[in-house]
Design a protein around this motif. Structure first.
Motif, PDB file in Angstrom:
ATOM      1  N   ASN A  93     -16.159   8.742  30.517  1.00 15.95           N
ATOM      2  CA  ASN A  93     -17.346   8.700  31.382  1.00 15.95           C
ATOM      3  C   ASN A  93     -17.095   7.895  32.641  1.00 15.95           C
ATOM      4  OD1 ASN A  93     -18.792  10.333  29.662  1.00 15.95           O
ATOM      5  ND2 ASN A  93     -19.695   8.627  28.549  1.00 15.95           N
ATOM      6  N   HIS A  94     -16.354   6.795  32.523  1.00 22.29           N
ATOM      7  CA  HIS A  94     -16.021   5.996  33.702  1.00 22.29           C
ATOM      8  C   HIS A  94     -15.186   6.825  34.673  1.00 22.29           C
ATOM      9  CE1 HIS A  94     -13.567   3.243  36.130  1.00 22.29           C
ATOM     10  NE2 HIS A  94     -14.729   2.654  36.286  1.00 22.29           N
ATOM     11  N   PHE A  95     -14.203   7.531  34.141  1.00 21.33           N
ATOM     12  CA  PHE A  95     -13.357   8.392  34.962  1.00 21.33           C
ATOM     13  C   PHE A  95     -14.205   9.453  35.668  1.00 21.33           C
ATOM     14  CE2 PHE A  95     -10.911  12.448  35.024  1.00 21.33           C
ATOM     15  CZ  PHE A  95     -10.040  12.115  36.050  1.00 21.33           C
ATOM     16  N   LEU A  96     -15.107  10.079  34.931  1.00 18.23           N
ATOM     17  CA  LEU A  96     -15.951  11.143  35.491  1.00 18.23           C
ATOM     18  C   LEU A  96     -16.967  10.618  36.499  1.00 18.23           C
ATOM     19  CD1 LEU A  96     -16.475  13.202  32.213  1.00 18.23           C
ATOM     20  CD2 LEU A  96     -15.053  13.835  34.181  1.00 18.23           C
ATOM     21  N   SER A  97     -17.235   9.318  36.465  1.00 19.39           N
ATOM     22  CA  SER A  97     -18.229   8.740  37.380  1.00 19.39           C
ATOM     23  C   SER A  97     -17.683   8.490  38.784  1.00 19.39           C
ATOM     24  CB  SER A  97     -18.768   7.410  36.816  1.00 19.39           C
ATOM     25  OG  SER A  97     -17.801   6.379  36.992  1.00 19.39           O
ATOM     26  N   LEU A  98     -16.370   8.627  38.961  1.00 24.23           N
ATOM     27  CA  LEU A  98     -15.783   8.385  40.283  1.00 24.23           C
ATOM     28  C   LEU A  98     -16.230   9.457  41.267  1.00 24.23           C
ATOM     29  CD1 LEU A  98     -12.163   7.474  39.139  1.00 24.23           C
ATOM     30  CD2 LEU A  98     -13.879   5.903  40.029  1.00 24.23           C
ATOM     31  N   GLU A  99     -16.570   9.030  42.467  1.00 27.50           N
ATOM     32  CA  GLU A  99     -16.993   9.959  43.516  1.00 27.50           C
ATOM     33  C   GLU A  99     -15.825  10.841  43.942  1.00 27.50           C
ATOM     34  OE1 GLU A  99     -19.996  10.372  45.083  1.00 27.50           O
ATOM     35  OE2 GLU A  99     -20.900   8.964  43.662  1.00 27.50           O
ATOM     36  N   LYS A 100     -16.089  12.117  44.140  1.00 27.16           N
ATOM     37  CA  LYS A 100     -15.034  13.059  44.528  1.00 27.16           C
ATOM     38  C   LYS A 100     -14.360  12.666  45.849  1.00 27.16           C
ATOM     39  CE  LYS A 100     -15.477  15.700  40.979  1.00 27.16           C
ATOM     40  NZ  LYS A 100     -14.913  14.972  39.867  1.00 27.16           N
TER      41      LYS A 100
ATOM     42  N   SER B 126      -3.182   4.417  31.876  1.00 36.36           N
ATOM     43  CA  SER B 126      -3.464   3.058  31.381  1.00 36.36           C
ATOM     44  C   SER B 126      -4.488   2.337  32.246  1.00 36.36           C
ATOM     45  CB  SER B 126      -2.176   2.228  31.313  1.00 36.36           C
ATOM     46  OG  SER B 126      -1.693   1.916  32.615  1.00 36.36           O
ATOM     47  N   VAL B 127      -4.538   2.675  33.534  1.00 35.37           N
ATOM     48  CA  VAL B 127      -5.471   2.002  34.447  1.00 35.37           C
ATOM     49  C   VAL B 127      -6.911   2.393  34.109  1.00 35.37           C
ATOM     50  CG1 VAL B 127      -6.142   1.660  36.858  1.00 35.37           C
ATOM     51  CG2 VAL B 127      -3.722   1.846  36.250  1.00 35.37           C
ATOM     52  N   PHE B 128      -7.124   3.669  33.782  1.00 42.32           N
ATOM     53  CA  PHE B 128      -8.477   4.098  33.413  1.00 42.32           C
ATOM     54  C   PHE B 128      -8.927   3.406  32.129  1.00 42.32           C
ATOM     55  CE2 PHE B 128      -6.796   7.595  36.001  1.00 42.32           C
ATOM     56  CZ  PHE B 128      -7.765   7.617  36.992  1.00 42.32           C
ATOM     57  N   GLY B 129      -8.013   3.260  31.171  1.00 42.43           N
ATOM     58  CA  GLY B 129      -8.338   2.576  29.918  1.00 42.43           C
ATOM     59  C   GLY B 129      -8.516   1.081  30.102  1.00 42.43           C
ATOM     60  N   GLY B 130      -7.901   0.517  31.146  1.00 47.14           N
ATOM     61  CA  GLY B 130      -7.962  -0.927  31.383  1.00 47.14           C
ATOM     62  C   GLY B 130      -9.359  -1.452  31.628  1.00 47.14           C
ATOM     63  N   ILE B 131     -10.282  -0.584  32.003  1.00 46.27           N
ATOM     64  CA  ILE B 131     -11.650  -1.005  32.300  1.00 46.27           C
ATOM     65  C   ILE B 131     -12.346  -1.546  31.047  1.00 46.27           C
ATOM     66  CG2 ILE B 131     -12.821   1.246  31.997  1.00 46.27           C
ATOM     67  CD1 ILE B 131     -13.472  -0.641  35.117  1.00 46.27           C
ATOM     68  N   TYR B 132     -11.896  -1.105  29.882  1.00 45.26           N
ATOM     69  CA  TYR B 132     -12.516  -1.561  28.625  1.00 45.26           C
ATOM     70  C   TYR B 132     -11.550  -2.363  27.758  1.00 45.26           C
ATOM     71  CZ  TYR B 132     -16.303   1.405  30.050  1.00 45.26           C
ATOM     72  OH  TYR B 132     -17.328   1.967  30.777  1.00 45.26           O
ATOM     73  N   ASP B 133     -10.496  -2.890  28.354  1.00 43.51           N
ATOM     74  CA  ASP B 133      -9.520  -3.700  27.634  1.00 43.51           C
ATOM     75  C   ASP B 133      -9.749  -5.152  28.036  1.00 43.51           C
ATOM     76  OD1 ASP B 133      -7.025  -5.198  27.228  1.00 43.51           O
ATOM     77  OD2 ASP B 133      -6.142  -3.254  26.715  1.00 43.51           O
TER      78      ASP B 133
ATOM     79  N   PRO C 194     -11.596   7.054  24.364  1.00 43.08           N
ATOM     80  CA  PRO C 194     -12.999   6.836  23.978  1.00 43.08           C
ATOM     81  C   PRO C 194     -13.948   7.407  25.044  1.00 43.08           C
ATOM     82  CG  PRO C 194     -11.708   4.819  23.739  1.00 43.08           C
ATOM     83  CD  PRO C 194     -10.833   5.821  24.432  1.00 43.08           C
ATOM     84  N   GLU C 195     -15.125   7.813  24.615  1.00 40.24           N
ATOM     85  CA  GLU C 195     -16.108   8.417  25.519  1.00 40.24           C
ATOM     86  C   GLU C 195     -16.389   7.542  26.742  1.00 40.24           C
ATOM     87  OE1 GLU C 195     -17.554  11.526  25.717  1.00 40.24           O
ATOM     88  OE2 GLU C 195     -16.054  11.900  24.157  1.00 40.24           O
ATOM     89  N   LYS C 196     -16.500   6.224  26.539  1.00 42.05           N
ATOM     90  CA  LYS C 196     -16.841   5.345  27.673  1.00 42.05           C
ATOM     91  C   LYS C 196     -15.742   5.369  28.742  1.00 42.05           C
ATOM     92  CE  LYS C 196     -15.360   1.167  25.215  1.00 42.05           C
ATOM     93  NZ  LYS C 196     -15.796  -0.097  24.639  1.00 42.05           N
ATOM     94  N   VAL C 197     -14.480   5.520  28.329  1.00 40.04           N
ATOM     95  CA  VAL C 197     -13.373   5.606  29.295  1.00 40.04           C
ATOM     96  C   VAL C 197     -13.473   6.934  30.053  1.00 40.04           C
ATOM     97  CG1 VAL C 197     -10.860   5.709  29.578  1.00 40.04           C
ATOM     98  CG2 VAL C 197     -11.869   4.081  27.959  1.00 40.04           C
TER      99      VAL C 197
END
Length: 153
Positions: free
Chosen positions: A58-65, A11-18, A53-56
């Motif tokens: 992509n946001h997740f994938l953009s996090l630095e390792k 839910s936290v990852f999805g919260g970026i676009y809520d 959704p793709e934007k969620v």
């Protein structure tokens, strides 16, 4: 002082676009980017994000390792999750929520954070999860909303 490890449920990852949760979620991820927190996530998060959704995604994938830590759902975690259900902390339909909680418990994170106020960030449910954790020799898990984390920043 070591960097706090926070388990992020999906839910936290999805919260970026809520609309309701966007501001606090953005601040939380800013704390991750600034190295103030480590985002711990599981293969269950990855699985649940497959349908996001793709934007969620992509946001997740953009996090630095270097700012994230991957953990896997194990048989021990599944058994603890099943016990939460068996003890009626939540109903059977909430098994994945229980897996997130068990995963955070077994991996001894500093906090589990979620926007799920019905099954996770709920004082009565938290009491139930922790009673079972203690009975099984595990940590008491500190469960919070992102809002509580950023307000203490």
């Amino acid at each position: 002082m070591k960097t706090p490890r926070l388990y992020f449920d999906t839910s936290v990852f999805g919260g970026i676009y809520d609309i309701e949760f966007k501001q606090e979620t953005e601040q939380l991820f800013e704390m991750v980017k600034n190295g103030k927190l480590i985002c711990v996530y599981s293969d269950l998060c990855e699985y649940e994000l497959e349908n996001a959704p793709e934007k969620v995604k992509n946001h997740f994938l953009s996090l630095e390792k270097s700012q994230i830590e991957f953990v896997e759902i194990t048989e021990e975690i599944n058994q603890l999750a099943e016990e939460y259900i068996k003890e009626k902390v939540v109903g059977e339909t909430s098994i994945d929520d229980c897996r997130h909680i068990a995963c955070a418990t077994i991996n001894k994170v500093d906090y589990l954070i979620s926007w799920n106020f019905k099954h996770i960030v709920n004082v009565f449910r938290i009491r139930g999860y922790n009673a079972i954790n203690i009975k099984n020799g595990h940590i008491q898990l500190d469960i919070r909303s992102p809002k509580e984390i950023i307000s203490n920043e």
